[in-house]
Design a protein around this motif. Structure first.
Motif, short mmCIF file in Angstrom:
data_model
loop_
_atom_site.label_atom_id
_atom_site.label_comp_id
_atom_site.label_asym_id
_atom_site.label_seq_id
_atom_site.Cartn_x
_atom_site.Cartn_y
_atom_site.Cartn_z
N GLU A 96 -41.81 3.17 -88.56
CA GLU A 96 -41.99 1.91 -88.45
C GLU A 96 -41.09 1.08 -87.70
OE1 GLU A 96 -42.92 -1.84 -91.62
OE2 GLU A 96 -42.40 0.00 -92.23
N GLY A 97 -41.49 0.42 -86.55
CA GLY A 97 -40.39 -0.03 -85.69
C GLY A 97 -40.94 -0.01 -84.18
N LEU A 98 -39.95 -0.25 -83.32
CA LEU A 98 -40.31 -0.48 -81.78
C LEU A 98 -40.02 1.00 -81.29
CD1 LEU A 98 -39.03 -3.68 -80.84
CD2 LEU A 98 -41.51 -3.14 -81.23
N LEU A 99 -40.78 1.56 -80.63
CA LEU A 99 -40.63 2.99 -79.92
C LEU A 99 -40.01 2.57 -78.84
CD1 LEU A 99 -43.89 4.80 -80.69
CD2 LEU A 99 -41.83 5.51 -81.77
N PRO A 100 -39.26 3.94 -78.46
CA PRO A 100 -38.43 3.72 -77.08
C PRO A 100 -39.50 3.28 -76.00
CG PRO A 100 -37.64 5.62 -78.39
CD PRO A 100 -38.86 4.86 -79.03
N ASP A 101 -38.96 2.91 -74.81
CA ASP A 101 -39.80 2.54 -73.65
C ASP A 101 -40.14 3.89 -73.02
OD1 ASP A 101 -39.56 -0.11 -74.01
OD2 ASP A 101 -37.67 -0.24 -72.44
N LEU A 102 -39.50 4.99 -73.10
CA LEU A 102 -40.05 6.22 -72.53
C LEU A 102 -40.86 7.08 -73.40
CD1 LEU A 102 -36.51 7.00 -70.80
CD2 LEU A 102 -38.56 6.01 -69.65
N GLN A 107 -44.26 14.13 -73.95
CA GLN A 107 -43.03 14.06 -73.84
C GLN A 107 -42.24 14.18 -74.85
OE1 GLN A 107 -41.92 13.15 -70.96
NE2 GLN A 107 -43.62 12.83 -70.14
N ALA A 108 -40.93 15.10 -74.60
CA ALA A 108 -40.05 15.51 -75.64
C ALA A 108 -39.43 14.28 -76.51
CB ALA A 108 -39.17 16.47 -75.21
N LEU A 127 -35.87 9.03 -80.69
CA LEU A 127 -35.20 9.03 -79.43
C LEU A 127 -36.18 9.52 -78.43
CD1 LEU A 127 -31.75 10.23 -81.04
CD2 LEU A 127 -32.49 7.78 -80.32
N ALA A 128 -36.11 9.16 -77.33
CA ALA A 128 -37.07 9.99 -76.12
C ALA A 128 -36.28 10.08 -75.24
CB ALA A 128 -37.79 8.71 -75.50
N LYS A 129 -36.47 11.34 -74.23
CA LYS A 129 -35.76 11.90 -73.33
C LYS A 129 -35.58 10.69 -72.46
CE LYS A 129 -39.69 13.77 -70.60
NZ LYS A 129 -39.79 14.44 -69.50
N HIS A 130 -34.74 10.76 -71.25
CA HIS A 130 -34.58 9.90 -70.32
C HIS A 130 -35.04 10.15 -69.00
CE1 HIS A 130 -31.25 12.68 -68.97
NE2 HIS A 130 -31.32 11.79 -67.94
N ASP A 131 -35.71 11.26 -68.78
CA ASP A 131 -36.35 11.36 -67.26
C ASP A 131 -37.35 12.56 -67.52
OD1 ASP A 131 -35.13 13.74 -66.66
OD2 ASP A 131 -33.77 12.78 -65.05
#
Length: 162
Positions: A96-102, A107-108, A127-131
């Motif tokens: 519950e909350g805002l998911l990361p933009d990525l 995706q991992a 936490l989402a991966k960065h690229d």
């Protein structure tokens, strides 16, 4: 033993006991806040080397790939649930909350949260991966260790779900 030595011994004994008690309480508090990393396969079957499974209610970190078509959002609030998988098993993550933009399907991710059932985690952080070329070292290592076992999902099944 003279009274002066008895007094010194009592003071030293009290200090040693006090320091031991403080160290014990600190270690207990730290053990309550440790988030151990698991993959979906390890949550269901236990760690490969020790067989240890997380307990219901235990705080854990779980990592894996977001399954295509599994993200379900509640239109009335910020609740979202999705399935993550590794080469063998899958579990559901509730957040519950805002998911990361990525954050996106395929995706991992790594989710910090609490195990609420054998195949369900209530996440407090995602936490989402960065690229596109990055997979967290924990996920890469865990998935790499499991290569010698027969995977439940073949690359064709994974590609077919895309």
């Amino acid at each position: 033993m003279n009274p002066r030595r008895k007094k010194r011994l009592a003071i030293i004994s009290t200090i040693v006991f006090g320091v031991a008690a403080v160290i014990g309480l600190i270690l207990y508090a730290l053990s309550q806040n440790i988030d151990l990393f698991y993959t979906p396969h390890e949550i269901i079957n236990g760690k490969q080397d020790s067989g240890i499974k997380p307990q219901i209610g235990q705080r854990i970190r779980v990592g894996g790939m977001v399954k295509k078509g599994s993200v379900k959002r509640n239109g009335e609030n910020l609740k979202v649930s999705f399935v993550i998988y590794d080469n063998f098993d899958e579990i559901t993550v509730e957040y519950e909350g805002l998911l990361p933009d990525l954050f996106r399907e395929g995706q991992a991710i790594v989710a910090n949260g609490t195990l609420i059932s054998p195949r369900r985690v209530k996440a407090s952080e995602v936490l989402a991966k960065h690229d596109e070329n990055y997979t967290s070292p924990e996920i890469a290592e865990a998935m790499g260790k499991q290569k010698h076992e027969k995977p439940k999902y073949s690359q064709q099944q994974i590609a077919g779900s895309q």
